[in-house]
Design a protein around this motif. Structure first.
Motif, PDB file in Angstrom:
ATOM      1  N   GLY A  18       0.788  -1.233   0.000  1.00  0.00           N
ATOM      2  CA  GLY A  18       0.000   0.000   0.000  1.00  0.00           C
ATOM      3  C   GLY A  18       0.816   1.278   0.000  1.00  0.00           C
ATOM      4  O   GLY A  18       0.255   2.365  -0.101  1.00  0.00           O
ATOM      5  N   HIS A  19       2.168   1.167   0.107  1.00  0.00           N
ATOM      6  CA  HIS A  19       3.023   2.359   0.054  1.00  0.00           C
ATOM      7  C   HIS A  19       3.586   2.522  -1.357  1.00  0.00           C
ATOM      8  O   HIS A  19       4.001   1.540  -1.976  1.00  0.00           O
ATOM      9  N   GLU A  20       3.667   3.742  -1.797  1.00  0.00           N
ATOM     10  CA  GLU A  20       4.270   3.980  -3.113  1.00  0.00           C
ATOM     11  C   GLU A  20       5.792   3.953  -2.975  1.00  0.00           C
ATOM     12  O   GLU A  20       6.361   4.627  -2.117  1.00  0.00           O
ATOM     13  N   VAL A  21       6.440   3.159  -3.825  1.00  0.00           N
ATOM     14  CA  VAL A  21       7.900   3.023  -3.778  1.00  0.00           C
ATOM     15  C   VAL A  21       8.481   3.407  -5.135  1.00  0.00           C
ATOM     16  O   VAL A  21       8.043   2.894  -6.164  1.00  0.00           O
ATOM     17  N   GLU A  22       9.457   4.303  -5.100  1.00  0.00           N
ATOM     18  CA  GLU A  22      10.116   4.695  -6.355  1.00  0.00           C
ATOM     19  C   GLU A  22      11.222   3.703  -6.682  1.00  0.00           C
ATOM     20  O   GLU A  22      11.901   3.215  -5.794  1.00  0.00           O
ATOM     21  N   PHE A  23      11.412   3.423  -7.941  1.00  0.00           N
ATOM     22  CA  PHE A  23      12.543   2.572  -8.340  1.00  0.00           C
ATOM     23  C   PHE A  23      13.300   3.237  -9.480  1.00  0.00           C
ATOM     24  O   PHE A  23      12.767   4.078 -10.203  1.00  0.00           O
ATOM     25  N   GLY A  24      14.572   2.849  -9.595  1.00  0.00           N
ATOM     26  CA  GLY A  24      15.407   3.348 -10.675  1.00  0.00           C
ATOM     27  C   GLY A  24      15.572   2.290 -11.748  1.00  0.00           C
ATOM     28  O   GLY A  24      15.172   1.134 -11.570  1.00  0.00           O
ATOM     29  N   PRO A  25      16.176   2.658 -12.872  1.00  0.00           N
ATOM     30  CA  PRO A  25      16.366   1.693 -13.966  1.00  0.00           C
ATOM     31  C   PRO A  25      17.138   0.461 -13.485  1.00  0.00           C
ATOM     32  O   PRO A  25      18.184   0.584 -12.858  1.00  0.00           O
ATOM     33  N   GLY A  26      16.600  -0.708 -13.743  1.00  0.00           N
ATOM     34  CA  GLY A  26      17.305  -1.948 -13.408  1.00  0.00           C
ATOM     35  C   GLY A  26      17.125  -2.419 -11.977  1.00  0.00           C
ATOM     36  O   GLY A  26      17.614  -3.480 -11.609  1.00  0.00           O
ATOM     37  N   ASP A  27      16.432  -1.652 -11.152  1.00  0.00           N
ATOM     38  CA  ASP A  27      16.230  -2.057  -9.759  1.00  0.00           C
ATOM     39  C   ASP A  27      15.387  -3.318  -9.661  1.00  0.00           C
ATOM     40  O   ASP A  27      14.412  -3.488 -10.410  1.00  0.00           O
ATOM     41  N   THR A  28      15.738  -4.155  -8.700  1.00  0.00           N
ATOM     42  CA  THR A  28      14.804  -5.210  -8.318  1.00  0.00           C
ATOM     43  C   THR A  28      13.845  -4.637  -7.278  1.00  0.00           C
ATOM     44  O   THR A  28      14.075  -3.540  -6.732  1.00  0.00           O
ATOM     45  N   ILE A  29      12.811  -5.394  -6.988  1.00  0.00           N
ATOM     46  CA  ILE A  29      11.841  -4.936  -5.975  1.00  0.00           C
ATOM     47  C   ILE A  29      12.530  -4.767  -4.631  1.00  0.00           C
ATOM     48  O   ILE A  29      12.314  -3.773  -3.923  1.00  0.00           O
ATOM     49  N   LEU A  30      13.428  -5.703  -4.293  1.00  0.00           N
ATOM     50  CA  LEU A  30      14.120  -5.630  -2.995  1.00  0.00           C
ATOM     51  C   LEU A  30      15.017  -4.391  -2.917  1.00  0.00           C
ATOM     52  O   LEU A  30      15.035  -3.686  -1.894  1.00  0.00           O
ATOM     53  N   GLN A  31      15.746  -4.122  -3.963  1.00  0.00           N
ATOM     54  CA  GLN A  31      16.633  -2.946  -3.961  1.00  0.00           C
ATOM     55  C   GLN A  31      15.843  -1.658  -3.763  1.00  0.00           C
ATOM     56  O   GLN A  31      16.199  -0.807  -2.949  1.00  0.00           O
ATOM     57  N   GLN A  73      12.435  -7.843 -11.247  1.00  0.00           N
ATOM     58  CA  GLN A  73      12.663  -6.431 -11.549  1.00  0.00           C
ATOM     59  C   GLN A  73      11.444  -5.595 -11.188  1.00  0.00           C
ATOM     60  O   GLN A  73      10.302  -6.019 -11.413  1.00  0.00           O
ATOM     61  N   ALA A  74      11.720  -4.431 -10.639  1.00  0.00           N
ATOM     62  CA  ALA A  74      10.634  -3.499 -10.347  1.00  0.00           C
ATOM     63  C   ALA A  74      10.072  -2.973 -11.667  1.00  0.00           C
ATOM     64  O   ALA A  74      10.812  -2.757 -12.635  1.00  0.00           O
ATOM     65  N   ALA A  75       8.766  -2.777 -11.694  1.00  0.00           N
ATOM     66  CA  ALA A  75       8.126  -2.228 -12.890  1.00  0.00           C
ATOM     67  C   ALA A  75       6.950  -1.358 -12.456  1.00  0.00           C
ATOM     68  O   ALA A  75       6.337  -1.601 -11.409  1.00  0.00           O
ATOM     69  N   SER A  76       6.692  -0.361 -13.262  1.00  0.00           N
ATOM     70  CA  SER A  76       5.614   0.576 -12.932  1.00  0.00           C
ATOM     71  C   SER A  76       4.282  -0.150 -12.771  1.00  0.00           C
ATOM     72  O   SER A  76       3.953  -1.044 -13.551  1.00  0.00           O
ATOM     73  N   GLY A  77       3.578   0.262 -11.724  1.00  0.00           N
ATOM     74  CA  GLY A  77       2.226  -0.250 -11.546  1.00  0.00           C
ATOM     75  C   GLY A  77       2.132  -1.583 -10.846  1.00  0.00           C
ATOM     76  O   GLY A  77       1.025  -2.085 -10.638  1.00  0.00           O
ATOM     77  N   GLN A  78       3.279  -2.187 -10.459  1.00  0.00           N
ATOM     78  CA  GLN A  78       3.185  -3.472  -9.750  1.00  0.00           C
ATOM     79  C   GLN A  78       2.480  -3.282  -8.406  1.00  0.00           C
ATOM     80  O   GLN A  78       2.704  -2.274  -7.723  1.00  0.00           O
ATOM     81  N   ASP A  79       1.692  -4.261  -8.054  1.00  0.00           N
ATOM     82  CA  ASP A  79       1.086  -4.282  -6.724  1.00  0.00           C
ATOM     83  C   ASP A  79       1.796  -5.389  -5.947  1.00  0.00           C
ATOM     84  O   ASP A  79       1.569  -6.569  -6.208  1.00  0.00           O
ATOM     85  N   VAL A  80       2.703  -4.989  -5.036  1.00  0.00           N
ATOM     86  CA  VAL A  80       3.546  -5.958  -4.329  1.00  0.00           C
ATOM     87  C   VAL A  80       3.072  -6.098  -2.889  1.00  0.00           C
ATOM     88  O   VAL A  80       2.916  -5.111  -2.176  1.00  0.00           O
ATOM     89  N   GLU A  81       2.852  -7.342  -2.486  1.00  0.00           N
ATOM     90  CA  GLU A  81       2.519  -7.628  -1.090  1.00  0.00           C
ATOM     91  C   GLU A  81       3.708  -8.336  -0.456  1.00  0.00           C
ATOM     92  O   GLU A  81       4.242  -9.292  -1.031  1.00  0.00           O
TER      93      GLU A  81
END
Ligand code: SF4
Ligand code: FES
Length: 239
Positions: A18-31, A73-81
């Motif tokens: 439920g929190h918005e998380v910013e990611f950079g190019p090539g980031d994984t979800i964990l990073q 990899q992180a991607a725009s719009g993912q809903d991660v639980e």
């Protein structure tokens, strides 16, 4: 597929519990999560090395499907639980399996209080082993003058393998299959003393548990001042 590639190379945001998380190019979800101060449990991942994807502690649900946060990899719009009762219960089970597969007798282990496995088990509320203990009888390699290797505590995270490879020494490797999987020492005798391992190697201090330990330095940190005495692992990781 093209869309995924564009996502992987572009910054964006995804939702984590439920929190918005910013990611950079090539980031994984964990990073990306970690950078934003969110804890996702992990054992085999380390910021300085390529992901290994073996411990599965970091398993999250991405748009309803399971995936390892350290490799997806992180991607725009993912809903991660991540921090859900279901996932944390599964993580506790994974931890219990690690505990019974080795000889993790914390009261007699000098890594206690500084151990990522122990701290993560505390974090996940693991108050008992649940499964039957294996009580393995693997070798303890005390041949090296400065370092000890106890394979009964090894969780096969592969961090020492990656660290030593990065240093160009390749002291360690993984061998065997299934329950016989084990850490190997790359020397003719298979002993640490005959390898190029040295106390100053990154691989000598990277082990997250008590499998690789320096000799003559046991129980040096007083109780109360050890790494995880003052804060849970979740707070440290969200640095
Ligand atoms: S010895 Fe430590 S760092 Fe190496 S694989 Fe085992 S647990 Fe990981
Ligand atoms: S941290 Fe992702 S699988 Fe171990």
């Amino acid at each position: 597929m093209n869309d995924n590639r564009i996502d992987a190379l572009s910054p964006g945001t995804f939702a984590l519990d439920g929190h918005e998380v910013e990611f950079g190019p090539g980031d994984t979800i964990l990073q990306a999560a970690r950078r934003a101060g969110h804890y996702i449990p992990h054992l085999c991942w380390h910021p300085d090395f390529a992901a290994h994807g073996s411990c599965r502690l970091c398993t999250v649900r991405v748009n309803g499907r399971s995936g390892a946060a350290c490799t997806v990899q992180a991607a725009s719009g993912q809903d991660v639980e991540s921090n859900t009762d279901e996932l944390n219960t599964q993580r506790k089970t994974l931890l219990q399996m690690l505990f019974v597969e080795g000889n993790h007798f914390c009261p007699s282990c000098e890594k206690s209080g500084n151990c990522l496995l122990q701290a993560t088990a505390y974090q996940m509320g693991m108050d008992g082993p649940h499964f039957e203990e294996f009580y393995p009888d693997r070798k303890v390699d005390a041949s090296h003058p400065d370092l000890l290797l106890d394979l009964n505590r090894c969780i096969l995270c592969g961090l020492c393998v990656r660290a030593s490879a990065q240093e160009g020494k390749h002291v360690f490797a993984m061998g065997g299959r299934g329950v016989a999987s084990h850490l190997l020492v790359n020397s003719e005798s298979g002993h640490l003393a005959d390898s190029a391992f040295s106390l100053t190697d990154r691989a000598a201090s990277i082990c997250p548990v008590g499998a690789i330990l320096p000799k003559r330095r046991g129980f040096a940190i007083p109780i109360g001042q050890r790494r995880f005495d003052s804060h849970p692992v979740s707070q440290e990781d969200a640095a």
